[in-house]
Structure formats: C-alpha cells, structure tokens
Design an enzyme around this catalytic site. Structure first.
Site, PDB file in Angstrom:
ATOM      1  N   SER A 144      -7.306  -1.065  36.128  1.00 16.16           N
ATOM      2  CA  SER A 144      -6.370   0.053  36.326  1.00 16.16           C
ATOM      3  C   SER A 144      -5.134  -0.484  35.503  1.00 16.16           C
ATOM      4  O   SER A 144      -4.870  -1.535  35.252  1.00 16.16           O
ATOM      5  CB  SER A 144      -6.089   0.025  37.902  1.00 16.16           C
ATOM      6  N   TYR A 157      -3.723  -3.723  46.126  1.00 17.41           N
ATOM      7  CA  TYR A 157      -4.544  -3.082  45.236  1.00 17.41           C
ATOM      8  C   TYR A 157      -4.341  -3.763  43.846  1.00 17.41           C
ATOM      9  O   TYR A 157      -5.254  -4.231  43.006  1.00 17.41           O
ATOM     10  CB  TYR A 157      -4.256  -1.393  45.038  1.00 17.41           C
TER      11      TYR A 157
HETATM   12  N1  LIG Z   1      -8.626   7.473  40.463  1.00 13.14           N
HETATM   13  C1  LIG Z   1      -7.664   6.833  39.785  1.00 13.14           C
HETATM   14  O1  LIG Z   1      -6.330   7.244  39.663  1.00 13.14           O
HETATM   15  C2  LIG Z   1      -7.991   5.327  39.503  1.00 13.14           C
HETATM   16  C3  LIG Z   1      -6.868   4.965  38.703  1.00 13.14           C
HETATM   17  C4  LIG Z   1      -7.214   3.394  38.056  1.00 13.14           C
HETATM   18  C5  LIG Z   1      -8.462   3.110  38.359  1.00 13.14           C
HETATM   19  N2  LIG Z   1      -9.436   3.668  39.171  1.00 13.14           N
HETATM   20  C6  LIG Z   1     -10.600   2.855  39.285  1.00 13.14           C
HETATM   21  O2  LIG Z   1     -11.641   3.624  39.047  1.00 13.14           O
HETATM   22  C7  LIG Z   1     -12.819   3.314  39.934  1.00 13.14           C
HETATM   23  C8  LIG Z   1     -13.425   4.650  40.389  1.00 13.14           C
HETATM   24  O3  LIG Z   1     -12.691   5.423  41.189  1.00 13.14           O
HETATM   25  P1  LIG Z   1     -12.528   6.999  41.457  1.00 13.14           P
HETATM   26  O4  LIG Z   1     -11.386   7.597  40.901  1.00 13.14           O
HETATM   27  O5  LIG Z   1     -13.868   7.491  40.869  1.00 13.14           O
HETATM   28  O6  LIG Z   1     -12.500   6.957  43.095  1.00 13.14           O
HETATM   29  P2  LIG Z   1     -13.806   7.361  43.958  1.00 13.14           P
HETATM   30  O7  LIG Z   1     -12.990   6.829  45.426  1.00 13.14           O
HETATM   31  O8  LIG Z   1     -13.971   8.843  43.820  1.00 13.14           O
HETATM   32  O9  LIG Z   1     -14.849   6.710  43.756  1.00 13.14           O
HETATM   33  C9  LIG Z   1     -15.058   5.223  44.033  1.00 13.14           C
HETATM   34  C10 LIG Z   1     -16.674   5.130  44.457  1.00 13.14           C
HETATM   35  O10 LIG Z   1     -16.855   3.626  45.107  1.00 13.14           O
HETATM   36  C11 LIG Z   1     -17.711   3.788  45.991  1.00 13.14           C
HETATM   37  N3  LIG Z   1     -17.579   2.609  46.875  1.00 13.14           N
HETATM   38  C12 LIG Z   1     -16.579   2.065  47.587  1.00 13.14           C
HETATM   39  N4  LIG Z   1     -16.907   0.774  48.360  1.00 13.14           N
HETATM   40  C13 LIG Z   1     -18.316   0.569  47.980  1.00 13.14           C
HETATM   41  C14 LIG Z   1     -19.199  -0.307  48.058  1.00 13.14           C
HETATM   42  N5  LIG Z   1     -18.886  -1.412  49.035  1.00 13.14           N
HETATM   43  N6  LIG Z   1     -20.427  -0.412  47.498  1.00 13.14           N
HETATM   44  C15 LIG Z   1     -20.642   0.641  46.589  1.00 13.14           C
HETATM   45  N7  LIG Z   1     -19.935   1.691  46.227  1.00 13.14           N
HETATM   46  C16 LIG Z   1     -18.777   1.781  46.873  1.00 13.14           C
HETATM   47  C17 LIG Z   1     -17.223   4.934  46.915  1.00 13.14           C
HETATM   48  O11 LIG Z   1     -18.138   5.405  47.805  1.00 13.14           O
HETATM   49  C18 LIG Z   1     -16.933   6.140  45.901  1.00 13.14           C
HETATM   50  O12 LIG Z   1     -18.002   6.782  45.617  1.00 13.14           O
HETATM   51  C19 LIG Z   1     -12.247   2.454  40.902  1.00 13.14           C
HETATM   52  O13 LIG Z   1     -12.758   1.161  40.765  1.00 13.14           O
HETATM   53  C20 LIG Z   1     -10.968   2.575  40.829  1.00 13.14           C
HETATM   54  O14 LIG Z   1     -10.062   1.628  41.332  1.00 13.14           O
HETATM   55  C21 LIG Z   1      -9.200   4.811  39.521  1.00 13.14           C
END
Ligand SMILES: NC(=O)c1ccc[n+]([C@@H]2O[C@H](COP(=O)([O-])OP(=O)(O)OC[C@H]3O[C@@H](n4cnc5c(N)ncnc54)[C@H](O)[C@@H]3O)[C@@H](O)[C@H]2O)c1
Length: 264
Positions: A144, A157
């Site tokens: 991130s 985080y």
């Molecule tokens: N959305 C943002 O702004 C953003 C920014 C920077 C980084 N990220 C990173 O991108 C990645 C994806 O995030 P996203 O935005 O698609 O969020 P999201 O919440 O839509 O997706 C995250 C997924 O991870 C799954 N998950 C959670 N705990 C789990 C576990 N114990 N085992 C298996 N799966 C599990 C959830 O069920 C969900 O489907 C994450 O690592 C997040 O930290 C997101």
C-alpha cells in the site's frame, strides 16, 4: 504484451475487489486462476462469472493447513503454480490508543502472517514451474502507499504494510541467492474504490468526529493529484504486468499506483 498464456495464478482474497479484478484480467491474458477467500459464497459467484479457467477454494490465509489445501487443489486442477498474488488484507481504521491487542493480532495474522505462509508454502510449486520456463515464476504482494509513508488514519495497518514492503525485498534477495528463479515484487495502491476503500472513508469521517462519509470521500480525493480515486482495474493492470514476463528484470521492486499521492 503482458500475456500470461499457459500460466497458473493463485490469488488470495480474490472473492471481490482488487483480487477479483486481477483474476478477470489474468484470465483475459491467458492464465488459469485459482481464487481463495473466506467469503465462500462471493468467491463461487466470482468464479462463475469468470468461466472455465477459474476455480474457487476456501482459504483462510492465517492458517497453514488452509494454504496447504488451497495449493493442493490448485496443482491438482491446473498442474502447478507460476504466479502467487498475496492480495488478502484487512483495514482496521483505528488509532493506536483505540485499537485492542486482539484487533492488532488479527491485523497481523491476515496482513503479515498470511503473506509469510503463502510465500513459504507456495515456494515448492513455484520453483518446480520456474525450472521449465524462460523467466521463472513470480510473486506479487499487495502492500500500500501506507507501506511507504506513514498513515495518520491507520498506523497499525501502515505497520503491517511497511512489513510487506520490506519482506518483498528480502524474499526477492533470498530466492535470488538460492537460485530459485522466483521474482518477488510489491504493488502500492493509493485509495481504491472497493469495500476496503469505503472503510477508509468511514474511518476518516470518524476521526473528524462526523459520520459524513461523502465529505470524507472528497477529502480522500483531494489527496490524489491526478483528480480521481483509483478503481480495481488500475491496480489489476499493474499486478498483471509484475506477474508477466514483461517484468522479467524486476525483482525486489515496488510499483506505486497512487495517482501521484506519494509524489507530494
Ligand atoms: N482499497 C484500497 O484503497 C487499498 C489501498 C492499498 C492497498 N490495498 C490492499 O489491496 C488488497 C485488496 O484489497 P481490496 O481493496 O480489494 O479490499 P477488499 O476488502 O475488497 O478485499 C480483501 C479480500 O481479502 C479477503 N480476506 C480477508 N481476510 C482473509 C483471510 N483471513 N483469508 C483469506 N481472505 C481474506 C476478504 O474476504 C476480501 O475478499 C489488500 O491487501 C489491501 O490492503 C487496498
């Protein structure tokens, strides 16, 4: 360009959001994709929409046996693994004084232990396929911008994502030293409009003592010089690139896809 013909990818946390979009683009690029998540219903729905090149299997990234089952199911169906995307993650949205020890431990289990276990347990399969391909196998870790600069919104985080950033570099160095032919890179999204993106707006509003999520979204938008928030497709394209042979000379690197946020 960015083709993944004949490759097999395992993506954690891909029932929705960035992971689901990455699965879609990888299939379009010619790969077979295995999706693991704790959201079984949503994951199966995603796989149905992706068609024959995809499988769903329950995966809790915090559990070693769950990874073993996921990897076994993927190799049994598709014959190996060329690409691992450590995408599963959670956002807490609490300050240091508000977060409990239990919440911190859950955050670490998903955002860090999950990346460690996935990497450790997928290595044998990734090595096996690497031996027979010109540019080897690839791991892409979802870090991130909060793993590059500090976050007043969610310091815990940020601590986990900072760990993922340096683990990526260290894993790349260790595998290179051992001659494994597994490239390891990270991607650093800005604010992306997913369920997690929504959680960041709610946390931002709460920090300002309000429940005006729309106002918080506008503040988040104003921190992105490019003039918009990100969408899953912006990040999925970067992941496909890092996973493909077009990134054959990249390892231990971080790809920043943040609309200019950390350029300031
Ligand atoms: N959305 C943002 O702004 C953003 C920014 C920077 C980084 N990220 C990173 O991108 C990645 C994806 O995030 P996203 O935005 O698609 O969020 P999201 O919440 O839509 O997706 C995250 C997924 O991870 C799954 N998950 C959670 N705990 C789990 C576990 N114990 N085992 C298996 N799966 C599990 C959830 O069920 C969900 O489907 C994450 O690592 C997040 O930290 C997101």
């Amino acid at each position: 360009m960015n083709r993944l013909d004949g490759k097999v990818a395992l993506i954690s946390g891909a029932a929705r959001g960035i992971g689901a979009e990455t699965a879609k683009l990888m299939i379009e690029a010619g790969a077979k994709v295995a999706i693991g998540d704790v959201l079984d219903e949503r994951g199966r729905e995603t796989v149905r929409s992706l068609g024959v090149g995809a499988l769903y299997h329950h995966l809790d990234v915090t559990q070693e046996e769950s990874w073993q089952e996921m990897i076994a199911a993927t190799t049994a169906r598709f014959g190996g693994i060329d690409i691992l995307v450590n995408n599963a993650g959670m956002f807490l949205g609490k300050g240091i004084e508000e977060a409990s020890l239990g919440e911190w431990q859950r955050l670490v289990a998903i955002n860090m232990t999950g990346v460690f276990l996935g990497t450790k347990l997928a290595v044998p399969a990734l090595r096996e396929r690497a031996a027979g391909t010109p540019h080897g196998s690839a791991i892409v870790n979802l870090a991130s911008i909060a793993g590059l600069v500090g976050s007043q919104l969610d310091p815990l985080y940020s601590m986990t994502k900072g760990g993922v950033t340096l683990f990526t570099k260290s894993a790349a160095l260790e595998f290179a030293r051992k001659g494994y032919r597994i490239r390891v890179n990270s991607i650093h999204p800005g604010v992306i409009q997913t369920d997690m993106g929504e959680q960041t707006f709610t946390a931002r509003a709460r920090n300002q003592g309000s429940n005006d999520v729309e106002a918080a979204r506008k503040v988040a938008l104003s921190t992105h010089p490019i003039g918009r928030l990100g969408v899953p497709n912006d990040i999925a394209k970067g992941i496909v690139f890092l996973a493909s042979d077009d990134a054959a000379f990249m390892t231990g690197a971080g790809l920043v896809v943040d609309g200019g946020l950390t350029a300031q």
